[in-house]
Design a protein around this motif. Structure first.
Motif, PDB file in Angstrom:
ATOM      1  N   ASP A 165       0.869  -1.332  -0.071  1.00 59.00           N
ATOM      2  CA  ASP A 165       0.075  -0.002  -0.015  1.00 59.00           C
ATOM      3  C   ASP A 165       0.977   1.401   0.127  1.00 59.00           C
ATOM      4  N   ASP A 166       1.876   1.355  -0.961  1.00 65.86           N
ATOM      5  CA  ASP A 166       2.844   2.472  -0.959  1.00 65.86           C
ATOM      6  C   ASP A 166       2.962   3.223  -2.357  1.00 65.86           C
ATOM      7  N   GLY A 167       1.934   2.760  -3.211  1.00 65.90           N
ATOM      8  CA  GLY A 167       1.646   3.303  -4.269  1.00 65.90           C
ATOM      9  C   GLY A 167       2.722   2.963  -5.346  1.00 65.90           C
ATOM     10  N   LEU A 168       3.716   1.858  -5.189  1.00 61.82           N
ATOM     11  CA  LEU A 168       4.964   1.471  -6.073  1.00 61.82           C
ATOM     12  C   LEU A 168       4.722   0.530  -7.050  1.00 61.82           C
ATOM     13  N   THR A 169       3.463  -0.077  -6.748  1.00 58.87           N
ATOM     14  CA  THR A 169       3.294  -1.130  -7.636  1.00 58.87           C
ATOM     15  C   THR A 169       1.813  -1.067  -8.277  1.00 58.87           C
ATOM     16  N   THR A 170       1.439  -0.827  -9.530  1.00 58.08           N
ATOM     17  CA  THR A 170       0.237  -0.540  -9.728  1.00 58.08           C
ATOM     18  C   THR A 170       0.209  -1.213 -11.249  1.00 58.08           C
ATOM     19  N   GLY A 171      -1.002  -1.551 -11.812  1.00 61.42           N
ATOM     20  CA  GLY A 171      -1.040  -2.286 -13.053  1.00 61.42           C
ATOM     21  C   GLY A 171      -1.393  -3.719 -12.940  1.00 61.42           C
ATOM     22  N   GLN A 172      -1.300  -4.228 -14.474  1.00 65.84           N
ATOM     23  CA  GLN A 172      -1.708  -5.538 -14.442  1.00 65.84           C
ATOM     24  C   GLN A 172      -0.465  -6.561 -14.574  1.00 65.84           C
ATOM     25  N   PHE A 173      -0.620  -7.318 -13.424  1.00 66.01           N
ATOM     26  CA  PHE A 173       0.559  -8.484 -13.283  1.00 66.01           C
ATOM     27  C   PHE A 173       0.006  -9.840 -13.356  1.00 66.01           C
ATOM     28  N   GLU A 174       1.133 -10.719 -13.749  1.00 62.82           N
ATOM     29  CA  GLU A 174       0.941 -12.160 -13.904  1.00 62.82           C
ATOM     30  C   GLU A 174       0.577 -12.992 -12.616  1.00 62.82           C
ATOM     31  N   THR A 175      -0.242 -13.834 -12.591  1.00 63.56           N
ATOM     32  CA  THR A 175      -0.401 -14.758 -11.617  1.00 63.56           C
ATOM     33  C   THR A 175       0.340 -16.103 -11.732  1.00 63.56           C
ATOM     34  N   LEU A 176      -0.014 -17.004 -10.625  1.00 59.84           N
ATOM     35  CA  LEU A 176       0.712 -18.148 -10.503  1.00 59.84           C
ATOM     36  C   LEU A 176      -0.051 -19.088 -11.656  1.00 59.84           C
ATOM     37  N   ARG A 177      -1.422 -18.703 -11.813  1.00 64.60           N
ATOM     38  CA  ARG A 177      -1.948 -19.874 -12.502  1.00 64.60           C
ATOM     39  C   ARG A 177      -2.131 -19.661 -13.829  1.00 64.60           C
ATOM     40  N   LYS A 178      -1.972 -20.811 -14.629  1.00 64.71           N
ATOM     41  CA  LYS A 178      -2.077 -20.904 -16.320  1.00 64.71           C
ATOM     42  C   LYS A 178      -3.226 -21.582 -16.433  1.00 64.71           C
ATOM     43  N   ASP A 179      -4.042 -21.149 -17.763  1.00 66.32           N
ATOM     44  CA  ASP A 179      -5.237 -21.514 -18.221  1.00 66.32           C
ATOM     45  C   ASP A 179      -4.921 -22.978 -18.747  1.00 66.32           C
ATOM     46  N   GLY A 180      -5.938 -23.568 -19.507  1.00 67.55           N
ATOM     47  CA  GLY A 180      -5.897 -24.839 -20.140  1.00 67.55           C
ATOM     48  C   GLY A 180      -4.878 -24.945 -21.073  1.00 67.55           C
ATOM     49  N   LEU A 181      -4.801 -23.779 -21.814  1.00 67.02           N
ATOM     50  CA  LEU A 181      -3.731 -23.696 -23.004  1.00 67.02           C
ATOM     51  C   LEU A 181      -2.412 -23.600 -22.386  1.00 67.02           C
ATOM     52  N   GLY A 182      -2.075 -23.063 -21.442  1.00 66.12           N
ATOM     53  CA  GLY A 182      -0.755 -22.949 -20.718  1.00 66.12           C
ATOM     54  C   GLY A 182      -0.664 -21.616 -20.656  1.00 66.12           C
ATOM     55  N   GLU A 183      -1.624 -20.765 -21.053  1.00 67.28           N
ATOM     56  CA  GLU A 183      -1.270 -19.219 -21.109  1.00 67.28           C
ATOM     57  C   GLU A 183      -1.308 -18.555 -19.760  1.00 67.28           C
ATOM     58  N   LYS A 184      -0.723 -17.505 -19.791  1.00 67.64           N
ATOM     59  CA  LYS A 184      -0.711 -16.611 -18.223  1.00 67.64           C
ATOM     60  C   LYS A 184      -2.064 -16.073 -18.094  1.00 67.64           C
ATOM     61  N   THR A 185      -2.117 -15.999 -17.080  1.00 72.88           N
ATOM     62  CA  THR A 185      -3.644 -14.931 -16.204  1.00 72.88           C
ATOM     63  C   THR A 185      -2.936 -13.802 -15.662  1.00 72.88           C
ATOM     64  N   TYR A 186      -3.967 -12.787 -15.542  1.00 74.60           N
ATOM     65  CA  TYR A 186      -3.502 -11.677 -14.844  1.00 74.60           C
ATOM     66  C   TYR A 186      -4.505 -10.977 -13.985  1.00 74.60           C
ATOM     67  N   VAL A 187      -4.033 -10.273 -12.966  1.00 75.31           N
ATOM     68  CA  VAL A 187      -4.797  -9.701 -12.156  1.00 75.31           C
ATOM     69  C   VAL A 187      -4.537  -7.790 -11.911  1.00 75.31           C
ATOM     70  N   ASN A 188      -5.314  -7.172 -11.779  1.00 76.34           N
ATOM     71  CA  ASN A 188      -5.028  -5.860 -11.961  1.00 76.34           C
ATOM     72  C   ASN A 188      -4.794  -5.393 -10.402  1.00 76.34           C
ATOM     73  N   VAL A 189      -3.458  -4.421 -10.295  1.00 78.25           N
ATOM     74  CA  VAL A 189      -3.368  -4.071  -8.805  1.00 78.25           C
ATOM     75  C   VAL A 189      -3.450  -2.379  -8.774  1.00 78.25           C
ATOM     76  N   ALA A 190      -4.189  -1.669  -7.802  1.00 80.76           N
ATOM     77  CA  ALA A 190      -4.311  -0.421  -7.545  1.00 80.76           C
ATOM     78  C   ALA A 190      -3.637  -0.202  -6.334  1.00 80.76           C
ATOM     79  N   SER A 191      -2.764   0.774  -6.244  1.00 84.13           N
ATOM     80  CA  SER A 191      -2.110   1.179  -4.884  1.00 84.13           C
ATOM     81  C   SER A 191      -1.856   2.470  -4.959  1.00 84.13           C
TER      82      SER A 191
END
Length: 724
Positions: free
Chosen positions: A655-681
């Motif tokens: 919660d320091d505003g240093l990391t914002t944006g869309q980032f990769e998660t540990l989970r891959k989909d059924g085709l092995g593609e990356k999945t992402y979560v958006n971070v707002a700080s």
């Protein structure tokens, strides 16, 4: 006989000297009638024959008017009072190798061809050669190094002359002000040799070109000679700087080949020594050549040395260099190397462009050339500036200085200096940092050391006595010390003794791990893991921040992140327990080690852990199976996907505003593609949003920012839904 006579006539006519050829230099000077004094010196120097024959010279010939002024300056009556040695110096220093018209002198003869208007210097026929000196009370024959940190047999270290032309000034964006900075009482004419005027240029001779000048020039001193000459004066201005240079960064090395040359030249059998300056310096003050990457690079550039006068330098020595040392001779060699390099530039620093040059340690020059410069000289191998202040180098006014100039912190300094990048980071006085500084004794008590005999780092575990060396040991200490550096652009830790919080170590370009502080104590993940703390014992305020001295190190964690989640879930009434119950029974979790599949130690992660209510909602919504220990493989996969989707990879968000944006998660989909979560700080807020249902999970501040190995573990008020 008739045939032979005719053949000779034809031969002489074909190969004879053409009638249209101009007279040689000596005869030209003689005919012109206003070089009588110079001709006398040419004869005294033994150059009449040379300059009366074929050749290829440029000669800057002083006219009789120039000698009239010279006699007055030297308080002599006429040319007969000039001895042979001085005559030789004047003549050789007036002679430049190769013939150059005025319009050619501003061009640089590079190895790839002529570079137009890029030259202002030329190599002369004069060199100092062998010199008799008293070195440490012992008479010695020495020669100066003719390379930076080296000596090449056959190179006589010839001195250069400097001239000023309109062509070069225009190309280099210089003006008459640059000339008058060095020669305030002389007029710039568009073609000057030092402060003298070229009265007539391009007098063509059979063996070269003559440029008539109105000033007699004796060979100029090199930068090293100028310092030496000053130190011999009773009112020396730079003797302290020279003593630092000579006592620590000079060596005299016997050379058998040079001794042989000396014998061939003089018939004497004395040992001969080459005077070397430390090769770490960006140039050797006695080297008359330039860098010598190309044979003629001295035509286009020169060195600059900026030397503080004794008074300001003595203040600097007392207040900075000797803050933790008893005398200069106790300082490490690298301090002298850096100090001198901070006052060296491997370029000719023109006064009007002084802000565009960097010194030998990569900094801008921090002098006002209108008010700080008290002495300025053009010398044979470069420019010399005397100054009333010391270069305010990053190395001596930053938090780095606290370790660098204190013998109690040499282990930290060694790692800072070994290419780690830490030195460059924390010595930047345009940034602001906090440095938590562990002493040598502290690091050794915790198992860290450096083996100087083998030149390797060593780490011995204080508990198990297991020993590792070289790269792995260094990597361990590097991680510890990087956790000791915090960028504080807004003074975030100015009140560290009375406040608490969490902050990221490192800088913006290369983030480190998170540490916490609480009323003068700091904790890294390893401290929490081991139940230890770091207490601040003192501080040192520097120009770019504060150094805090510490009694322990901010240790990194060595347990898997799953163990920390387990501990958080084990507290009575824990809001982490529902998530952990799914985790511990999942296919991702190793119950024996608490490791989570796909989560590696030493890599950055963010764990987004829904609270008990959010897990209950996920079950109601069918996102999670009803049982936290499902039997069906499909339900097990659903749990593994859910957990993986709540772990961000290679990114630690707080919660320091240093990391914002869309980032990769540990989970891959059924085709092995990356999945992402958006971070707002922002400062004091942190939320996460999936890109499918756009669900937002806000962190629960009081139970977030939990430290683990290069990771933060946050409790959030919602779950994130995987992409369909």
């Amino acid at each position: 006989m008739l045939f032979a006579s005719c053949s000779r006539d034809v031969f002489d006519e074909y190969y004879g000297r053409p009638d249209y050829l101009e007279d040689p230099i000596y005869q030209q000077l003689d005919v012109r009638g206003n070089f009588k004094n110079f001709l006398v010196l040419i004869e005294k120097a033994g150059y009449k024959d040379i300059l009366s024959k074929s050749g290829y010279w440029t000669i800057f010939a002083p006219n009789d008017e120039a000698f009239t002024k010279y006699f007055q300056e030297q308080n002599i009556s006429d040319v007969s009072k000039i001895d042979d040695a001085t005559a030789s110096k004047i003549v050789k220093y007036a002679l430049v190798y190769n013939a150059f018209r005025e319009d050619q002198l501003s061009d640089y003869q590079s190895g790839q061809g002529w570079v137009k208007d890029n030259a202002f210097r030329r190599r002369t026929a004069y060199y100092d050669g062998f010199q008799n000196k008293i070195i440490d009370g012992t008479p010695r024959v020495i020669v100066d190094a003719n390379r930076n940190g080296a000596y090449v047999i056959g190179d006589y270290n010839n001195k250069y002359v400097t001239y000023f032309t309109d062509e070069h000034f225009a190309a280099a964006n210089l003006s008459s002000a640059d000339f008058n900075y060095f020669y305030p009482t002389s007029d710039y004419t568009g073609f000057n040799l030092f402060e003298g005027k070229v009265k007539e240029a391009d007098i063509i001779a059979e063996n070269g070109i003559i440029h008539e000048v109105d000033k007699v020039s004796l060979p100029l001193l090199s930068i090293g000679q100028y310092l030496e000459q000053d130190s011999e004066k009773s009112n020396s201005k730079y003797s302290l700087f020279r003593s630092i240079l000579e006592n620590n960064l000079v060596s005299y090395v016997f050379n058998e080949n040079v001794k042989a040359s000396y014998y061939n030249f003089t018939g004497k059998t004395d040992d001969v020594y080459v005077k070397f300056y430390n090769p770490s310096l960006v140039f050797s003050p006695n080297n008359e050549n330039y860098i010598k990457q190309a044979d003629n690079d001295g035509q286009s550039d020169a060195y600059t040395l900026i030397v503080p006068e004794n008074a300001p330098l003595q203040t600097f020595v007392n207040q900075v260099l000797l803050k933790h040392y008893t005398s200069l001779d106790k300082l490490p060699l690298y301090v002298f190397q850096d100090f001198v390099n901070a006052h060296m530039v491997q370029n000719a620093v023109w006064p009007s462009k002084a802000t565009s040059y960097d010194n030998g340690v990569g900094e801008d020059l921090r002098f006002d050339f209108n008010s700080d410069i008290t002495d300025k000289k053009i010398l044979s191998n470069g420019f010399f500036y005397g100054t009333n202040k010391v270069q305010k180098s990053n190395l001596f006014y930053s938090v780095y200085t606290s370790a660098y100039l204190d013998p109690n912190y040499m282990l930290a300094t060694r790692l800072f200096n070994d290419g780690s990048g830490i030195k460059e980071m924390v010595s930047n006085i345009r940034g602001k940092f906090v440095l938590f500084l562990p002493s040598d004794s502290l690091l050794r008590s915790l198992g860290f050391d450096y083996d100087v005999n083998s030149s390797i780092w060593v780490y011995t575990n204080p508990t198990t006595q297991q020993r590792i060396t070289a790269g792995p040991a260094r990597a361990r200490l590097y991680r510890v010390l990087y956790n000791c550096i915090v960028a504080t652009p807004n003074g975030e830790l100015d009140n560290i003794m009375t406040t608490s919080g969490i902050i990221r170590t490192g800088d913006l370009d290369f983030p480190g791990e998170y540490i916490k502080w609480n009323n003068g104590k700091i904790f890294a993940a390893g401290n929490e893991e081991k139940g230890t703390q770091v207490t601040i014992t003192g501080k040192d305020i520097q120009q770019n921040g504060v150094t805090y001295y510490i009694d322990n190190i901010p240790q990194f964690a060595e347990d898997p992140q799953g163990k920390k989640i387990k501990a958080l879930a084990g507290v009575a009434g824990s809001q982490f327990s529902a998530f952990y119950n799914y985790l511990k029974n999942s296919t991702l979790y190793n119950a024996a080690t608490d490791a989570i599949q796909g989560v590696a130690l030493g890599t950055s992660y963010t764990f987004i852990i829904p609270n008990n209510a959010a897990i209950a909602q996920a079950k109601l919504d069918g996102v999670l199976p009803a049982s936290d220990n499902p039997a069906l493989q499909g339900d097990k996969d659903k749990v593994a996907d859910f957990i993986s989707f709540h772990i961000l990879v290679d990114k630690t968000a707080s919660d320091d505003g240093l990391t914002t944006g869309q980032f990769e998660t540990l989970r891959k989909d059924g085709l092995g593609e990356k999945t992402y979560v958006n971070v707002a700080s922002t400062s004091g807020t942190l939320s996460f949003r999936d890109l499918n249902s756009m669900r937002t999970a806000n962190y629960v501040k009081a139970q977030s920012n939990n430290l683990a190995d290069r990771s933060l573990i946050h409790l959030v008020d919602n779950y994130l839904k995987l992409p369909e």
